[in-house]
Design a protein around this motif. Structure first.
Motif, short mmCIF file in Angstrom:
data_model
loop_
_atom_site.label_atom_id
_atom_site.label_comp_id
_atom_site.label_asym_id
_atom_site.label_seq_id
_atom_site.Cartn_x
_atom_site.Cartn_y
_atom_site.Cartn_z
N ALA A 1 0.81 -1.22 0.00
CA ALA A 1 0.00 0.00 0.00
C ALA A 1 0.84 1.27 0.00
O ALA A 1 0.30 2.36 0.14
N GLY B 1 2.86 2.12 2.31
CA GLY B 1 2.84 2.65 3.66
C GLY B 1 4.20 2.62 4.30
O GLY B 1 5.21 2.26 3.68
N TYR C 1 -6.63 3.70 10.42
CA TYR C 1 -6.20 4.84 9.60
C TYR C 1 -6.60 6.15 10.27
O TYR C 1 -5.82 7.11 10.31
N ARG D 1 -1.39 4.66 6.66
CA ARG D 1 -1.63 3.43 5.92
C ARG D 1 -1.10 2.23 6.70
O ARG D 1 -1.75 1.17 6.75
N LEU E 1 -5.15 1.54 -2.02
CA LEU E 1 -4.30 2.61 -1.51
C LEU E 1 -3.07 2.82 -2.40
O LEU E 1 -2.61 3.95 -2.56
#
Length: 335
Positions: free
Chosen positions: A145, A147, A265, A279, A327
């Motif tokens: 994602a 993140g 989140y 994320r 995402l």
């Protein structure tokens, strides 16, 4: 759940005049992506096998704690000193992630159990999943994602290390009104099946570096196979009651996981963390060590109590992969 999967801290970089900076990390990331994609299918196959052939898997029930120990040993093999150093570098983000994890998921599990009027066995099973530490498949999802993988690994590691104390206390507090809870027995079980194997794996990573480097690419698959076997055993134990309970359990698990992803989140946003960290927290809060929950449910309660863990193991990997893909296509808000 890929309980022993960990991804590189960042994606490999390339230059026009050079090969990837770290081909080994690139290969490891590719294997992790494939394992995460195939894993839900393995769990479905295992669940169907456990349901159709209960007599073949029920006798393996006493081996579930040892299977979880293998998974947690693999997790320990993936840990490195920098993973813990990142805790000291930004303690606020790590503490926020751990508090959010151990507040949101246990609380959501209890609320959903009450709202859906679950039976005592299923209510305890759902709450138990919520009180488990985060599963390290969350690290892979955070990576996919785009993140903050370092934060994801730090939160997963610390939540696992403190689980012997936190998980039994939360289960006792939230589920004690449903069934009798042996918190002391849970502490010992988590120490034996989680903490000790993780520490042994970490020591092996420190002192057997060359050997561990060779086996790291295999760990996602080893983890996927072992957790799938646990699911088959758990489903076999409650095969006779799945038809009656399956629908309400699936609804409860979907709601539970959805609240965890969304509120995780939101916790990062309220904590004023950047988008990469938000994320990461979404997956750290919403994804659980369902293998541990299934093990504790099987050891301390009934096979039916372990059913939410088995369903969660399948669903959170499917939902996690979908959310990660969504995402990944959205630009980072801080970029």
């Amino acid at each position: 759940m890929l309980e022993a999967t960990k991804t590189p801290q960042s994606t490999p970089k390339t230059r026009a005049d050079a090969a990837p900076v770290n081909p080994a990390h690139a290969a490891e990331a590719k294997i992790a992506r494939i394992a995460v994609t195939v894993f839900p299918l393995l769990v479905v196959v295992a669940g169907v096998a456990g349901y159709l052939l209960p007599d073949a898997f029920k006798p393996l029930g006493p081996g579930v704690p040892y299977l979880l120990g293998i998974i947690m040993f693999c997790m320990g093999l993936t840990l490195t000193p920098p993973d813990f150093a990142s805790v000291a570098k930004r303690p606020w983000a790590v503490v926020l992630g751990i508090v959010a994890h151990y507040v949101i998921m246990p609380g959501a599990g209890w609320l959903i159990a009450v709202a859906l009027n679950l039976s005592p066995e299923l209510a305890v099973g759902l709450i138990l999943v919520g009180c488990a530490p985060s599963g390290t498949a969350s690290n892979v999802m955070a990576f996919l994602a785009k993140g903050d993988v370092a934060l994801s690994v730090a939160v997963a590691s610390v939540s696992t290390l403190i689980a012997p104390v936190v998980t039994p206390l939360l289960v006792l507090f939230l589920a004690g009104s449903y069934l009798q809870i042996d918190a002391g027995g849970m502490v010992l079980d988590i120490v034996k099946t989680v903490l000790l194997p993780v520490i042994v794996g970490l020591l092996a990573r420190l002192f057997l570096k060359k050997f561990v480097a060779k086996v790291l690419p295999v760990l996602p698959w080893a983890s996927a196979v072992v957790i799938s076997l646990i699911v088959a055993i758990v489903v076999a134990g409650s095969a006779s009651k799945i038809v009656a309970a399956g629908g309400i359990v699936f609804l409860a698990v979907v709601l539970h996981n959805g609240f965890g992803l969304g509120l995780g989140y939101l916790a990062g946003k309220l904590g004023r963390l950047d988008d990469k960290a938000r994320r990461a927290l979404a997956f750290e809060v919403g994804m659980q060590n369902s293998g541990l929950a299934a093990t504790l449910a099987t050891a301390h309660f009934s096979p039916l109590t372990a059913l939410p863990s088995a369903v969660f193991s399948l669903w959170h990997n499917i939902s996690g992969a979908i959310v990660a893909a969504w995402l990944a296509r959205r630009p980072l808000r801080d970029a």
